[in-house]
Design an enzyme around this catalytic site. Structure first.
Site, short mmCIF file in Angstrom:
data_model
loop_
_atom_site.label_atom_id
_atom_site.label_comp_id
_atom_site.label_asym_id
_atom_site.label_seq_id
_atom_site.Cartn_x
_atom_site.Cartn_y
_atom_site.Cartn_z
N ARG A 154 0.82 -1.21 0.00
CA ARG A 154 0.00 0.00 0.00
C ARG A 154 0.85 1.26 0.00
O ARG A 154 0.37 2.32 -0.39
CB ARG A 154 -0.92 0.02 1.22
CG ARG A 154 -1.95 -1.08 1.24
CD ARG A 154 -2.94 -0.92 2.36
NE ARG A 154 -3.91 0.13 2.12
CZ ARG A 154 -3.82 1.38 2.51
NH1 ARG A 154 -2.80 1.78 3.23
NH2 ARG A 154 -4.74 2.26 2.20
N ASP A 169 -3.09 7.85 5.01
CA ASP A 169 -3.04 6.89 6.11
C ASP A 169 -2.36 7.46 7.34
O ASP A 169 -2.77 7.17 8.46
CB ASP A 169 -2.25 5.63 5.72
CG ASP A 169 -2.99 4.83 4.68
OD1 ASP A 169 -4.14 5.17 4.37
OD2 ASP A 169 -2.40 3.87 4.18
#
Ligand code: 9D3
Length: 249
Positions: A154, A169
Site C-alpha cells: 500500500r 493513512d
C-alpha cells in the site's frame, strides 16, 4: 520493490498474494515476489529442515544450513545491502512507521520462522530486522510475512488508485475514523445522520472530525497524546471530558 520470501510453506502465500491490490501491484510491476521453499536447499536424503533443540525442551527448531544456503544462493552479492527480515515473536512489533522505513528499500528478503523458532545462528549470520505483528501466538511466521507485504504494498508509489492515497493513512492512523454510511438513508429504523445528507461541506468536515475525536477518545485515548490537534479539536475534547471520562485503557 522486489521481495524474496523464504518459507517451508510456499503454498500458504498463493491465495492472499494473487488477489485484489497485491495482484494488481504485481501486474503493474510495482511489486514482484519470489517464493523459495527452504526444503529445496537441504542436502540430506530426507530433506530435513528442523530438529530437536539442544538442551532439551519441547518443539522443533528450524535448522541453520538450509536457510543460509537458500538466502545466500538467492541474494548472492546483494546480501549485505538487502534487509533480511525474520518474522518472529521476539521481533519489534510492526507499526506504520517501521513499514514506511522498510518501504524505502528496493529489495527485501523475508525468512518465515515456524515451529518454536530458528537456530540462533540464522540471526547471527543473516537477519538484519526481526518483526512481530503483535502479542498473540500464531502457528508460524507466514501470515506475519503476508501482513508485512500487504502493509508495504500500500505504501509503494502506484500501488493504489490515487497517488496520495497512502499519504492519507498517516493522518488516519493519528486518530480513529468515525462512522461511514452509504444508501439507503433509513434501514430498520436506523437513519443516516442528517448532516451527511443535507451537508454543507464545511459542516460535514467538522462533523467527521468530531466523530473521529469522539471515537478515539472512547476507544484509543492514548492516541490523542500524539495527535495533531487544533484549537477547535481541543475545545471539543474538553467538552467530551465533561460528558464522561474515557474508559480505562
Ligand atoms: C512465544 C511463544 N513461544 C514460546 C511458547 C513458542 C512459539 C510459538 C509460536 C514460537 C513461535 C511461534 C510461531 N509464531 C511466529 O513465528 C510469529 C509470530 C507470532 O506468533 N505472533 C506475532 N507475530 C509473529 S511473527 C512470527
Amino acid at each position: 520493490m522486489h521481495i524474496d520470501i523464504f518459507t517451508l510453506f510456499p503454498a500458504m502465500f498463493e491465495g492472499p498474494l494473487t488477489e485484489s491490490i497485491l495482484k494488481r501491484a504485481q501486474e503493474n510491476a510495482v511489486l514482484s515476489l519470489s517464493l523459495y521453499n527452504i526444503r529445496d536447499y537441504t542436502t540430506d536424503r530426507h530433506h530435513i529442515t528442523d530438529d530437536t533443540p539442544y538442551g532439551g525442551g519441547g518443539g522443533m527448531v528450524m535448522k541453520v544450513e538450509p536457510i543460509v544456503a537458500a538466502v545466500e544462493s538467492v541474494l548472492g552479492d546483494r546480501l549485505g545491502q538487502t534487509p533480511v527480515i525474520l518474522t518472529s515473536p521476539q521481533g519489534r512489533v510492526l507499526t506504520h512507521q517501521i513499514a514506511l522505513d522498510l518501504a524505502g528499500h528496493e529489495r527485501l528478503a523475508i525468512i518465515c520462522g515456524h515451529y518454536e523458532g530458528v537456530d540462533e545462528r540464522v540471526r547471527q549470520l543473516l537477519v538484519t530486522e526481526e518483526i512481530s505483528i503483535g502479542d498473540y501466538v500464531l502457528t508460524g511466521g507466514e501470515l506475519p510475512a503476508m501482513v508485512l507485504i500487504d502493509v508495504l504494498t500500500r505504501l509503494l508509489p502506484g500501488a493504489l488508485g490515487a497517488p496520495d492515497a497512502a499519504q492519507n493513512d498517516s493522518h488516519a492512523i493519528g486518530l480513529l475514523e468515525g462512522p461511514h454510511y452509504t444508501r439507503p438513508p433509513q434501514y430498520r429504523g436506523l437513519s443516516v445522520p442528517e448532516v451527511l445528507i443535507n451537508g454543507h461541506h464545511a459542516r460535514i468536515t467538522r462533523w467527521r472530525r468530531e466523530q473521529a475525536l469522539r471515537r478515539t477518545w472512547q476507544r484509543r485515548p492514548e492516541l490523542l497524546l500524539s495527535a495533531r490537534l487544533d484549537n477547535a479539536d481541543q475545545n471539543f475534547l474538553a467538552q467530551l471530558a465533561e460528558e464522561d471520562a474515557p474508559p480505562p485503557s
